[in-house]
Design an enzyme around this catalytic site. Structure first.
Site, PDB file in Angstrom:
ATOM      1  N   CYS A   1     -22.867  33.763  39.042  1.00  0.00           N
ATOM      2  CA  CYS A   1     -22.306  32.947  40.364  1.00  0.00           C
ATOM      3  C   CYS A   1     -21.909  34.020  41.185  1.00  0.00           C
ATOM      4  CB  CYS A   1     -21.090  32.407  39.617  1.00  0.00           C
ATOM      5  SG  CYS A   1     -20.526  31.203  41.260  1.00  0.00           S
TER       6      CYS A   1
ATOM      7  N   CYS B   1     -18.069  32.543  42.026  1.00  0.00           N
ATOM      8  CA  CYS B   1     -16.776  32.631  40.654  1.00  0.00           C
ATOM      9  C   CYS B   1     -16.773  34.148  40.374  1.00  0.00           C
ATOM     10  CB  CYS B   1     -17.785  32.578  39.423  1.00  0.00           C
ATOM     11  SG  CYS B   1     -18.587  31.200  39.568  1.00  0.00           S
TER      12      CYS B   1
END
Length: 324
Positions: free
Chosen positions: A31, A34
């Site tokens: 991600c 993230c």
């Protein structure tokens, strides 16, 4: 101290019990947002003067899908704020100002809570082996708690001990890499062992520490006396940056670290296998291959510890980009 990844539902429940103020960061290695927001979270976590009463844990949604489902996490990054075990706030974005504001608001309340740590921290704190500690240079850490056990793979490896874990689980080959409830392994069909050890985030690996121990016929050992007589220490270790699932590929020593161990291993003592750091500066996972001198004997390894720098370390350029 880096932020720990939760390794089980039970560990997270223990965190809720022992930490009055807790932030759970649901994330994944693939991600982008993230990874972008991660340095900011790390920076706040390390600011103990302001946020020292707030515990923060990370939860990889691929490794802990049950927890993601329990809290209806459908997008990442997601931050869940818990107070005295109750979910009080949810943030599902990588917005710097919103996250900072949430931490600041929680810090105003967190005047009576004390950060108690997660299960992964507890494991690190229980490392009381002075010889092991001496082999972790300043600025480096033990990477074993960063292993993504849900993706761990072993080939031709069986646990040497038959004792169940404290959670009642059957022994498994991944216990070779655990600091707590460690269990040796032996090669089952022949002399070769192969492990794929993935990390929860990108790491720089400095060394592989190896411990061996002679097998004796005691209660709880999976081998009988005849098999014990045909055990041996490894005489070769190959370490590959990346995933290898074929023994023929793991045997090759042209593109990774190859080291002969004959005469170097001492019963019950750690051996330091220093890697060529330039080859292992960006590791999402390692493949580790062992072989013994006699192809018909069982190769036995007691414990493996990885030393390096976790990807949890802040990357200032990411933080600057976010703030801009």
């Amino acid at each position: 101290m880096p932020i720990d990844f939760i390794t089980s539902t039970r560990e997270f429940e223990d965190c809720l019990v022992h930490n009055k103020y807790l932030v759970a960061n649901f994330t994944a290695t693939w991600c982008g947002p993230c990874q972008a927001i991660k340095p900011l979270v790390d920076q706040m976590y390390e600011n103990t003067a302001k946020y020292g009463n707030i515990e923060v844990v990370r939860i990889d949604i691929d490794a802990q899908s049950e927890l993601a489902s329990r809290y209806s996490v459908t997008s990442i990054p997601t931050f869940l704020v818990f107070e005295s075990g109750e979910l009080t706030k949810r943030l599902s974005s990588a917005n710097v100002s919103e996250l900072t504001q949430a931490f600041d608001q929680l810090a105003l309340k967190a005047t009576d809570g004390v950060r108690k740590g997660s299960g992964a921290k507890a494991v690190l704190m229980k490392v009381d082996d002075d010889e092991l500690k001496s082999l972790v240079p300043k600025g480096y850490e033990i990477l074993n708690p960063k292993i993504l056990m849900s993706e761990f793979v072993s080939f031709n490896a069986s646990p040497l001990l038959t004792v169940q874990t404290k959670d009642g689980d059957a022994p498994s080959a991944n216990q070779l890499f655990k600091l707590e409830e460690n269990s040796p392994v032996y090669s089952d069909a022949d002399s070769q062992l192969l492990f794929y050890v993935p990390f929860t985030s990108v790491c720089k690996v400095y060394s592989v520490l190896l411990k061996v121990e002679k097998v004796t016929a005691v209660e709880g050992v999976a081998l009988d006396e005849e098999d014990i007589a045909e055990t041996q220490f490894p005489n070769i270790i190959n370490v590959i940056n990346g995933r290898v699932t074929l023994f023929d590929e793991a045997v090759l020593d042209t593109k990774h670290h190859h080291e002969k161990l004959e005469g170097k291993l001492v019963d019950g003592q750690w051996y330091e296998c220093k890697l060529k750091y330039v080859r292992f500066q960006t590791c999402y996972g390692l493949s580790i291959f062992f072989d013994g001198e006699d192809e018909d004997y069982h190769t036995v390894v007691k414990q493996v510890v990885l030393v390096g720098v976790s990807g949890e370390s802040a990357q200032p350029q990411f933080l600057q980009r976010l703030e801009e």
